[in-house]
Design a protein around this motif. Structure first.
Motif, PDB file in Angstrom:
ATOM      1  N   ALA A 120       0.841  -1.208   0.000  1.00 18.88           N
ATOM      2  CA  ALA A 120       0.000   0.000   0.000  1.00 18.88           C
ATOM      3  C   ALA A 120       0.873   1.254   0.000  1.00 18.88           C
ATOM      4  CB  ALA A 120      -0.916  -0.002   1.223  1.00 18.88           C
ATOM      5  N   MET A 121       1.989   1.218   0.755  1.00 21.56           N
ATOM      6  CA  MET A 121       2.871   2.389   0.802  1.00 21.56           C
ATOM      7  C   MET A 121       3.495   2.643  -0.571  1.00 21.56           C
ATOM      8  SD  MET A 121       4.624   1.702   4.512  1.00 21.56           S
ATOM      9  CE  MET A 121       5.696   3.095   4.646  1.00 21.56           C
ATOM     10  N   MET A 122       3.838   1.570  -1.269  1.00 22.87           N
ATOM     11  CA  MET A 122       4.424   1.753  -2.602  1.00 22.87           C
ATOM     12  C   MET A 122       3.394   2.294  -3.586  1.00 22.87           C
ATOM     13  SD  MET A 122       7.035  -1.398  -2.674  1.00 22.87           S
ATOM     14  CE  MET A 122       7.213  -1.504  -4.399  1.00 22.87           C
ATOM     15  N   MET A 123       2.159   1.835  -3.432  1.00 28.77           N
ATOM     16  CA  MET A 123       1.093   2.364  -4.303  1.00 28.77           C
ATOM     17  C   MET A 123       0.861   3.849  -4.014  1.00 28.77           C
ATOM     18  SD  MET A 123      -1.120   2.482  -6.514  1.00 28.77           S
ATOM     19  CE  MET A 123      -1.332   0.901  -7.255  1.00 28.77           C
ATOM     20  N   ALA A 124       0.864   4.201  -2.709  1.00 29.71           N
ATOM     21  CA  ALA A 124       0.672   5.616  -2.345  1.00 29.71           C
ATOM     22  C   ALA A 124       1.831   6.447  -2.887  1.00 29.71           C
ATOM     23  CB  ALA A 124       0.584   5.750  -0.824  1.00 29.71           C
ATOM     24  N   PHE A 125       3.050   5.911  -2.785  1.00 28.98           N
ATOM     25  CA  PHE A 125       4.228   6.647  -3.232  1.00 28.98           C
ATOM     26  C   PHE A 125       4.172   6.876  -4.740  1.00 28.98           C
ATOM     27  CE2 PHE A 125       8.767   7.132  -4.270  1.00 28.98           C
ATOM     28  CZ  PHE A 125       9.118   8.103  -3.346  1.00 28.98           C
ATOM     29  N   SER A 126       3.735   5.862  -5.493  1.00 31.27           N
ATOM     30  CA  SER A 126       3.751   6.032  -6.950  1.00 31.27           C
ATOM     31  C   SER A 126       2.522   6.777  -7.464  1.00 31.27           C
ATOM     32  CB  SER A 126       3.902   4.681  -7.658  1.00 31.27           C
ATOM     33  OG  SER A 126       2.839   3.856  -7.296  1.00 31.27           O
ATOM     34  N   SER A 127       1.381   6.684  -6.742  1.00 30.96           N
ATOM     35  CA  SER A 127       0.177   7.347  -7.264  1.00 30.96           C
ATOM     36  C   SER A 127      -0.058   8.724  -6.639  1.00 30.96           C
ATOM     37  CB  SER A 127      -1.061   6.482  -7.012  1.00 30.96           C
ATOM     38  OG  SER A 127      -1.312   6.409  -5.631  1.00 30.96           O
ATOM     39  N   ALA A 128       0.578   8.984  -5.465  1.00 30.49           N
ATOM     40  CA  ALA A 128       0.359  10.231  -4.716  1.00 30.49           C
ATOM     41  C   ALA A 128      -1.123  10.488  -4.460  1.00 30.49           C
ATOM     42  CB  ALA A 128       0.995  11.434  -5.423  1.00 30.49           C
ATOM     43  N   SER A 129      -1.869   9.411  -4.244  1.00 28.99           N
ATOM     44  CA  SER A 129      -3.290   9.573  -3.965  1.00 28.99           C
ATOM     45  C   SER A 129      -3.729   8.594  -2.880  1.00 28.99           C
ATOM     46  CB  SER A 129      -4.106   9.339  -5.244  1.00 28.99           C
ATOM     47  OG  SER A 129      -5.465   9.163  -4.922  1.00 28.99           O
ATOM     48  N   SER A 130      -4.178   9.153  -1.746  1.00 31.01           N
ATOM     49  CA  SER A 130      -4.674   8.295  -0.660  1.00 31.01           C
ATOM     50  C   SER A 130      -5.884   7.505  -1.134  1.00 31.01           C
ATOM     51  CB  SER A 130      -5.113   9.142   0.536  1.00 31.01           C
ATOM     52  OG  SER A 130      -4.044   9.811   1.101  1.00 31.01           O
ATOM     53  N   VAL A 131      -6.724   8.169  -1.946  1.00 28.77           N
ATOM     54  CA  VAL A 131      -7.929   7.486  -2.435  1.00 28.77           C
ATOM     55  C   VAL A 131      -7.530   6.360  -3.393  1.00 28.77           C
ATOM     56  CG1 VAL A 131     -10.051   7.816  -3.768  1.00 28.77           C
ATOM     57  CG2 VAL A 131      -9.381   9.507  -2.080  1.00 28.77           C
ATOM     58  N   GLY A 132      -6.531   6.621  -4.246  1.00 28.52           N
ATOM     59  CA  GLY A 132      -6.070   5.598  -5.185  1.00 28.52           C
ATOM     60  C   GLY A 132      -5.477   4.393  -4.477  1.00 28.52           C
ATOM     61  N   ALA A 133      -4.821   4.650  -3.326  1.00 28.63           N
ATOM     62  CA  ALA A 133      -4.177   3.542  -2.600  1.00 28.63           C
ATOM     63  C   ALA A 133      -5.153   2.841  -1.649  1.00 28.63           C
ATOM     64  CB  ALA A 133      -2.978   4.074  -1.819  1.00 28.63           C
ATOM     65  N   LEU A 134      -6.393   3.335  -1.611  1.00 29.40           N
ATOM     66  CA  LEU A 134      -7.354   2.810  -0.634  1.00 29.40           C
ATOM     67  C   LEU A 134      -7.610   1.297  -0.726  1.00 29.40           C
ATOM     68  CD1 LEU A 134      -9.198   3.584   1.703  1.00 29.40           C
ATOM     69  CD2 LEU A 134     -10.929   4.269   0.067  1.00 29.40           C
ATOM     70  N   PRO A 135      -7.853   0.743  -1.936  1.00 32.17           N
ATOM     71  CA  PRO A 135      -8.126  -0.702  -1.975  1.00 32.17           C
ATOM     72  C   PRO A 135      -6.966  -1.524  -1.403  1.00 32.17           C
ATOM     73  CG  PRO A 135      -8.599   0.307  -4.099  1.00 32.17           C
ATOM     74  CD  PRO A 135      -7.945   1.357  -3.270  1.00 32.17           C
ATOM     75  N   LEU A 136      -5.735  -1.131  -1.771  1.00 34.61           N
ATOM     76  CA  LEU A 136      -4.578  -1.875  -1.252  1.00 34.61           C
ATOM     77  C   LEU A 136      -4.397  -1.635   0.249  1.00 34.61           C
ATOM     78  CD1 LEU A 136      -1.584  -1.725  -3.746  1.00 34.61           C
ATOM     79  CD2 LEU A 136      -2.546  -3.711  -2.638  1.00 34.61           C
ATOM     80  N   ASN A 137      -4.716  -0.423   0.681  1.00 37.97           N
ATOM     81  CA  ASN A 137      -4.581  -0.108   2.107  1.00 37.97           C
ATOM     82  C   ASN A 137      -5.545  -0.966   2.935  1.00 37.97           C
ATOM     83  OD1 ASN A 137      -3.491   1.164   4.288  1.00 37.97           O
ATOM     84  ND2 ASN A 137      -4.556   3.106   4.008  1.00 37.97           N
ATOM     85  N   ILE A 138      -6.762  -1.136   2.421  1.00 36.37           N
ATOM     86  CA  ILE A 138      -7.746  -1.962   3.131  1.00 36.37           C
ATOM     87  C   ILE A 138      -7.227  -3.405   3.217  1.00 36.37           C
ATOM     88  CG2 ILE A 138     -10.089  -2.934   2.993  1.00 36.37           C
ATOM     89  CD1 ILE A 138     -11.055  -0.288   1.862  1.00 36.37           C
ATOM     90  N   GLU A 139      -6.708  -3.882   2.087  1.00 34.31           N
ATOM     91  CA  GLU A 139      -6.211  -5.261   2.028  1.00 34.31           C
ATOM     92  C   GLU A 139      -5.053  -5.465   3.025  1.00 34.31           C
ATOM     93  OE1 GLU A 139      -5.843  -6.475  -2.141  1.00 34.31           O
ATOM     94  OE2 GLU A 139      -4.209  -7.769  -1.444  1.00 34.31           O
ATOM     95  N   CYS A 140      -4.077  -4.551   2.987  1.00 38.36           N
ATOM     96  CA  CYS A 140      -2.905  -4.691   3.868  1.00 38.36           C
ATOM     97  C   CYS A 140      -3.314  -4.583   5.339  1.00 38.36           C
ATOM     98  CB  CYS A 140      -1.864  -3.615   3.572  1.00 38.36           C
ATOM     99  SG  CYS A 140      -1.126  -3.785   1.967  1.00 38.36           S
ATOM    100  N   SER A 141      -4.191  -3.613   5.656  1.00 32.00           N
ATOM    101  CA  SER A 141      -4.582  -3.424   7.060  1.00 32.00           C
ATOM    102  C   SER A 141      -5.304  -4.654   7.580  1.00 32.00           C
ATOM    103  CB  SER A 141      -5.513  -2.225   7.218  1.00 32.00           C
ATOM    104  OG  SER A 141      -4.980  -1.123   6.595  1.00 32.00           O
TER     105      SER A 141
END
Ligand code: ASP
Length: 262
Positions: free
Chosen positions: A111-132
């Protein structure tokens, strides 16, 4: 987004109050959320190409010098991001969430890598939910706290706004007094709450922080060229904080339920 969240809360209460008759609407909302997350995942799989396209013109227009001259302020912002993540998130997740900091950061890496590459908390949301959820956050808690956090919990953005305000003030030869620095802390916190979880919105809200201490809004131009680089780091901190919160709240709820069951 805040309006959507408030409306969703009312609908949620309505579904609960309607009991059996509200169940169908609840299932519909759950299914619509699942479908939206899948569509979002498809779109963000293209994000690395998008990030390249956004950074390339900035360097092409200003030359690599633009990256060099702002390297110092970038380094300070990144030091702030890292210190905050390591000190605040490690300790709270370890003490209150019962997850070792190393496992936390390791589990959060996708999720952190997705946030870093997309610069969007909303964009990283699906992966963030999965990781959490893999790290122990409960589904019901993660699916409430993470979308809410992606909208209002932006520690990285507040750090960025603080660092940039001091940088812009010093570029204009202004030394901020202690009360002004405290005002920056307060307004950066408020501005970060109002920042949307999409690329670049933290820079727009920086105007509010600058105005609060009488600095010229045009100062934003000084950091606008490399905002993407700031944004990648601050978004990573933002979503990590959301996940830490989801894990801690889940753990607290588990403890409360265990106490009630006794
Ligand atoms: N890009 C950030 C986020 O999505 C918001 C910001 O621009 O600070 O979390």
């Amino acid at each position: 987004m805040l309006q959507v969240i408030v409306a969703s809360l009312f609908f949620g209460f309505g579904i609960l109050l309607a009991g059996e008759k509200g169940e169908l609407f609840g299932q519909f909302a759950e299914s619509a959320s699942e479908v939206s997350l899948q569509i979002m995942s498809l779109i963000i799989s293209l994000s690395p190409i998008g990030v390249f396209c956004l950074i390339a013109p900035v360097v092409a227009e200003n030359g690599p010098v633009i990256l060099g001259s702002l390297a110092m302020v970038l380094a300070v912002a990144y030091m702030g991001y890292i210190l905050h993540a390591v000190l605040v998130y490690s300790s709270t997740v370890g003490v209150l969430g019962g997850v070792s900091p190393i496992s936390f950061f390791k589990g959060m890496m996708p999720a952190m890598m997705m946030a870093f590459s997309s610069a969007s908390s909303v964009g990283a949301l699906p992966l963030n939910i999965e990781c959490s959820e893999k790290l122990g956050a409960r589904k019901d808690i993660a699916s409430f706290t993470l979308p809410l956090g992606a909208t209002i919990n932006m520690d990285g953005t507040a750090i960025y706004q603080g660092v940039c305000t001091i940088f812009i003030a010093s570029c204009f030869g202004i030394t901020l007094t202690l009360p002004q620095q405290l005002t920056v802390i307060l307004t950066a916190t408020l501005a970060s709450i109002g920042t949307a979880g999409v690329p670049g919105s933290g820079m727009i809200m920086l105007a509010m922080v600058l105005q609060s201490v009488g600095l010229p809004v045009e100062g934003i131009a000084l950091v606008a060229g490399v905002d993407r680089v700031f944004d990648m780091g601050r978004t990573t901190v933002n979503i990590t904080g959301d996940a830490a919160c989801a894990i801690i709240v889940s753990r607290m709820e588990d403890r409360k339920e265990a106490r009630n069951a006794r």
